[in-house]
Design a protein around this motif. Structure first.
Motif, PDB file in Angstrom:
ATOM      1  N   ARG A 190      15.242 -32.353  -7.035  1.00  0.00           N
ATOM      2  CA  ARG A 190      16.143 -32.497  -5.896  1.00  0.00           C
ATOM      3  C   ARG A 190      17.476 -33.109  -6.331  1.00  0.00           C
ATOM      4  O   ARG A 190      18.542 -32.726  -5.846  1.00  0.00           O
ATOM      5  CB  ARG A 190      15.483 -33.362  -4.831  1.00  0.00           C
ATOM      6  CG  ARG A 190      16.274 -33.444  -3.534  1.00  0.00           C
ATOM      7  CD  ARG A 190      15.411 -33.930  -2.402  1.00  0.00           C
ATOM      8  NE  ARG A 190      16.126 -33.893  -1.134  1.00  0.00           N
ATOM      9  CZ  ARG A 190      15.540 -34.033   0.052  1.00  0.00           C
ATOM     10  NH1 ARG A 190      14.233 -34.216   0.118  1.00  0.00           N
ATOM     11  NH2 ARG A 190      16.249 -33.990   1.153  1.00  0.00           N
ATOM     12  N   GLU A 191      17.422 -34.070  -7.256  1.00  0.00           N
ATOM     13  CA  GLU A 191      18.655 -34.706  -7.742  1.00  0.00           C
ATOM     14  C   GLU A 191      19.583 -33.703  -8.416  1.00  0.00           C
ATOM     15  O   GLU A 191      20.810 -33.780  -8.272  1.00  0.00           O
ATOM     16  CB  GLU A 191      18.323 -35.830  -8.721  1.00  0.00           C
ATOM     17  CG  GLU A 191      17.795 -37.093  -8.071  1.00  0.00           C
ATOM     18  CD  GLU A 191      17.505 -38.171  -9.113  1.00  0.00           C
ATOM     19  OE1 GLU A 191      17.822 -37.947 -10.306  1.00  0.00           O
ATOM     20  OE2 GLU A 191      16.975 -39.227  -8.734  1.00  0.00           O
ATOM     21  N   VAL A 192      19.024 -32.779  -9.183  1.00  0.00           N
ATOM     22  CA  VAL A 192      19.858 -31.838  -9.943  1.00  0.00           C
ATOM     23  C   VAL A 192      20.016 -30.499  -9.230  1.00  0.00           C
ATOM     24  O   VAL A 192      20.557 -29.550  -9.803  1.00  0.00           O
ATOM     25  CB  VAL A 192      19.277 -31.626 -11.364  1.00  0.00           C
ATOM     26  CG1 VAL A 192      19.261 -32.930 -12.131  1.00  0.00           C
ATOM     27  CG2 VAL A 192      17.882 -31.013 -11.314  1.00  0.00           C
ATOM     28  N   GLY A 193      19.522 -30.394  -7.988  1.00  0.00           N
ATOM     29  CA  GLY A 193      19.755 -29.203  -7.180  1.00  0.00           C
ATOM     30  C   GLY A 193      18.802 -28.060  -7.415  1.00  0.00           C
ATOM     31  O   GLY A 193      19.150 -26.896  -7.158  1.00  0.00           O
ATOM     32  N   ILE A 194      17.591 -28.340  -7.886  1.00  0.00           N
ATOM     33  CA  ILE A 194      16.585 -27.295  -8.081  1.00  0.00           C
ATOM     34  C   ILE A 194      15.703 -27.227  -6.841  1.00  0.00           C
ATOM     35  O   ILE A 194      15.309 -28.246  -6.285  1.00  0.00           O
ATOM     36  CB  ILE A 194      15.736 -27.590  -9.330  1.00  0.00           C
ATOM     37  CG1 ILE A 194      16.631 -27.600 -10.573  1.00  0.00           C
ATOM     38  CG2 ILE A 194      14.631 -26.552  -9.501  1.00  0.00           C
ATOM     39  CD1 ILE A 194      15.921 -28.018 -11.842  1.00  0.00           C
ATOM     40  N   SER A 195      15.359 -26.026  -6.397  1.00  0.00           N
ATOM     41  CA  SER A 195      14.631 -25.854  -5.144  1.00  0.00           C
ATOM     42  C   SER A 195      13.202 -26.374  -5.244  1.00  0.00           C
ATOM     43  O   SER A 195      12.612 -26.430  -6.333  1.00  0.00           O
ATOM     44  CB  SER A 195      14.597 -24.376  -4.746  1.00  0.00           C
ATOM     45  OG  SER A 195      13.775 -23.641  -5.630  1.00  0.00           O
ATOM     46  N   ALA A 196      12.646 -26.729  -4.080  1.00  0.00           N
ATOM     47  CA  ALA A 196      11.257 -27.182  -4.030  1.00  0.00           C
ATOM     48  C   ALA A 196      10.307 -26.074  -4.461  1.00  0.00           C
ATOM     49  O   ALA A 196       9.264 -26.337  -5.064  1.00  0.00           O
ATOM     50  CB  ALA A 196      10.913 -27.645  -2.617  1.00  0.00           C
ATOM     51  N   ALA A 197      10.666 -24.814  -4.170  1.00  0.00           N
ATOM     52  CA  ALA A 197       9.804 -23.691  -4.555  1.00  0.00           C
ATOM     53  C   ALA A 197       9.686 -23.610  -6.073  1.00  0.00           C
ATOM     54  O   ALA A 197       8.589 -23.423  -6.613  1.00  0.00           O
ATOM     55  CB  ALA A 197      10.360 -22.384  -3.987  1.00  0.00           C
ATOM     56  N   PHE A 198      10.818 -23.769  -6.791  1.00  0.00           N
ATOM     57  CA  PHE A 198      10.767 -23.712  -8.254  1.00  0.00           C
ATOM     58  C   PHE A 198       9.977 -24.882  -8.819  1.00  0.00           C
ATOM     59  O   PHE A 198       9.193 -24.709  -9.762  1.00  0.00           O
ATOM     60  CB  PHE A 198      12.184 -23.711  -8.843  1.00  0.00           C
ATOM     61  CG  PHE A 198      12.204 -23.593 -10.343  1.00  0.00           C
ATOM     62  CD1 PHE A 198      12.052 -22.361 -10.950  1.00  0.00           C
ATOM     63  CD2 PHE A 198      12.346 -24.722 -11.144  1.00  0.00           C
ATOM     64  CE1 PHE A 198      12.051 -22.253 -12.338  1.00  0.00           C
ATOM     65  CE2 PHE A 198      12.346 -24.622 -12.528  1.00  0.00           C
ATOM     66  CZ  PHE A 198      12.201 -23.382 -13.119  1.00  0.00           C
ATOM     67  N   ILE A 199      10.170 -26.074  -8.259  1.00  0.00           N
ATOM     68  CA  ILE A 199       9.406 -27.233  -8.713  1.00  0.00           C
ATOM     69  C   ILE A 199       7.917 -27.014  -8.466  1.00  0.00           C
ATOM     70  O   ILE A 199       7.070 -27.436  -9.265  1.00  0.00           O
ATOM     71  CB  ILE A 199       9.889 -28.516  -8.013  1.00  0.00           C
ATOM     72  CG1 ILE A 199      11.319 -28.846  -8.450  1.00  0.00           C
ATOM     73  CG2 ILE A 199       8.970 -29.693  -8.329  1.00  0.00           C
ATOM     74  CD1 ILE A 199      11.473 -29.129  -9.922  1.00  0.00           C
ATOM     75  N   GLY A 200       7.585 -26.360  -7.360  1.00  0.00           N
ATOM     76  CA  GLY A 200       6.180 -26.015  -7.112  1.00  0.00           C
ATOM     77  C   GLY A 200       5.610 -25.161  -8.224  1.00  0.00           C
ATOM     78  O   GLY A 200       4.485 -25.387  -8.690  1.00  0.00           O
ATOM     79  N   TRP A 201       6.391 -24.173  -8.685  1.00  0.00           N
ATOM     80  CA  TRP A 201       5.947 -23.337  -9.800  1.00  0.00           C
ATOM     81  C   TRP A 201       5.855 -24.140 -11.095  1.00  0.00           C
ATOM     82  O   TRP A 201       4.958 -23.916 -11.914  1.00  0.00           O
ATOM     83  CB  TRP A 201       6.903 -22.150  -9.985  1.00  0.00           C
ATOM     84  CG  TRP A 201       6.732 -21.083  -8.949  1.00  0.00           C
ATOM     85  CD1 TRP A 201       7.574 -20.802  -7.906  1.00  0.00           C
ATOM     86  CD2 TRP A 201       5.646 -20.167  -8.842  1.00  0.00           C
ATOM     87  NE1 TRP A 201       7.077 -19.764  -7.156  1.00  0.00           N
ATOM     88  CE2 TRP A 201       5.894 -19.346  -7.711  1.00  0.00           C
ATOM     89  CE3 TRP A 201       4.490 -19.958  -9.583  1.00  0.00           C
ATOM     90  CZ2 TRP A 201       5.023 -18.345  -7.313  1.00  0.00           C
ATOM     91  CZ3 TRP A 201       3.611 -18.955  -9.183  1.00  0.00           C
ATOM     92  CH2 TRP A 201       3.889 -18.156  -8.064  1.00  0.00           C
TER      93      TRP A 201
END
Length: 336
Positions: A190-201
């Motif tokens: 979230r700090e660096v602007g990556i989506s929650a969906a990508f973090i889920g993967w």
């Protein structure tokens, strides 16, 4: 607040771990598993009802921690009591199943959009899986012999063993690192602007890496020895945490999560088998509860402290501090 919520899951079991271990040694695994699954079901209902209120979230997570303690103590004691195959292979298979759950759970975050995943589907699935655990606990009871005699020895006698203490310490470090991965990688994204969906993967890939390495844990230990596999696993995880903290790009996050998942994934079954093999047969429930107590203590203290650091320095500093903790674990594993 993430640190507080993470600690809520582990706080109550700190007081209950040893009594639960002794109860498993006295009455067997089935009864403990049935009660634990029932508490998990209740916690899911509370979290569903109060998912928008912090007080309800804390209460539900405390119950989830108690239910989880009951279930895993019963499960791990049952695995330790089995006689087929090596303990490393058995715990490798057990932790493979754990990784399967950890792979499915984060993928449910992809149901959301942007940085805010939908929580209700995750909790509904948790309720369904808790209900399944309740049902399958009775099936385990038909296979596991109930223990009726009072166990001998005490927790202090186990803790006097240097190898036992070291195994518990290593387990606590590994568990803290796993917990920080699950809590603070989404915060970093979230700090660096990556989506929650990508973090889920990313988190799903971490769990899949753990699953893959656990299918060959027994063979790795047979070929290389416990110490070599343990030290290599902790070292690879430490390097992965450093890389992610320095270069928080999507590709590095993915590769680092896979490396950390494989490294930490192989360490968990080995520390379990170490604890099980060192403990006397009539104290395995107590031994597993001591291991879980160390895990809970690390999960209560480390994320809370790291959360305070995050408020001013960001999630990358938390991952760097975790890498230092893993390097300490690497030094301890060399002497195991």
């Amino acid at each position: 607040m993430l640190g507080v919520l993470s600690a809520s899951f582990a706080l109550a079991p700190l007081m209950l771990a040893l009594p639960v271990g002794r109860a498993v040694d006295r009455v067997g695994e089935r009864s403990i598993l049935v009660v634990g699954a029932s508490v998990m079901i209740l916690s899911c209902l509370i979290l569903l009802a109060g998912r928008h209120d912090i007080a309800w979230l804390v209460a539900g997570l405390i119950l989830a921690g108690v239910g989880h303690l009951l279930c895993v103590t019963g499960e791990q004691t049952a695995v330790a009591a089995m006689t087929t195959g090596s303990s490393d292979s058995r715990f490798g298979a057990y932790t493979f199943a754990t990784s399967l759950g950890q792979a499915v759970g984060p993928l449910l975050m992809t149901l959301g959009s942007g940085s805010a995943p939908s929580i209700a589907p995750v909790l509904t699935c948790a309720l369904a899986f808790s209900s399944l655990t309740f049902v399958t606990s009775f099936a385990l009871g038909r296979r596991q012999r109930e223990v009726s005699t009072r166990p001998g020895g005490s927790a202090s006698s186990l803790l006097r063993e240097r190898k036992f203490r070291r195994a518990v310490l290593l387990s606590a470090i590994v568990m803290a690192a796993v917990d920080i991965t699950l809590v603070f990688l989404p915060a970093l994204g979230r700090e660096v602007g990556i989506s929650a969906a990508f973090i889920g993967w990313v988190l799903g890939a971490r769990a899949v890496a753990s699953m893959a390495v656990r299918t060959v844990t027994g063979r790795l230990v047979s070929a290389l020895g416990r110490r070599a596999v343990l030290t290599a696993g902790i070292l690879s995880a430490a390097i992965a945490f450093v890389s992610v903290a320095i270069w928080p790009t999507p590709s590095v996050l993915l590769i680092g999560a896979i490396a950390a998942g494989a490294g930490l994934g192989v360490c968990q079954p080995i520390t379990m088998s170490l604890v099980a093999d060192i403990a006397p047969k009539n104290q395995r429930g107590t031994a597993m509860s001591l291991r879980l107590l160390g895990n809970r203590l690390s999960v209560v203290l480390v994320p809370g402290v790291m959360g305070a650091v995050t408020a001013s320095a960001g999630a990358s500093s938390v991952l760097s501090a975790t890498a230092v903790l893993l390097f300490i674990g690497f030094a301890a594993s060399v002497r195991q």
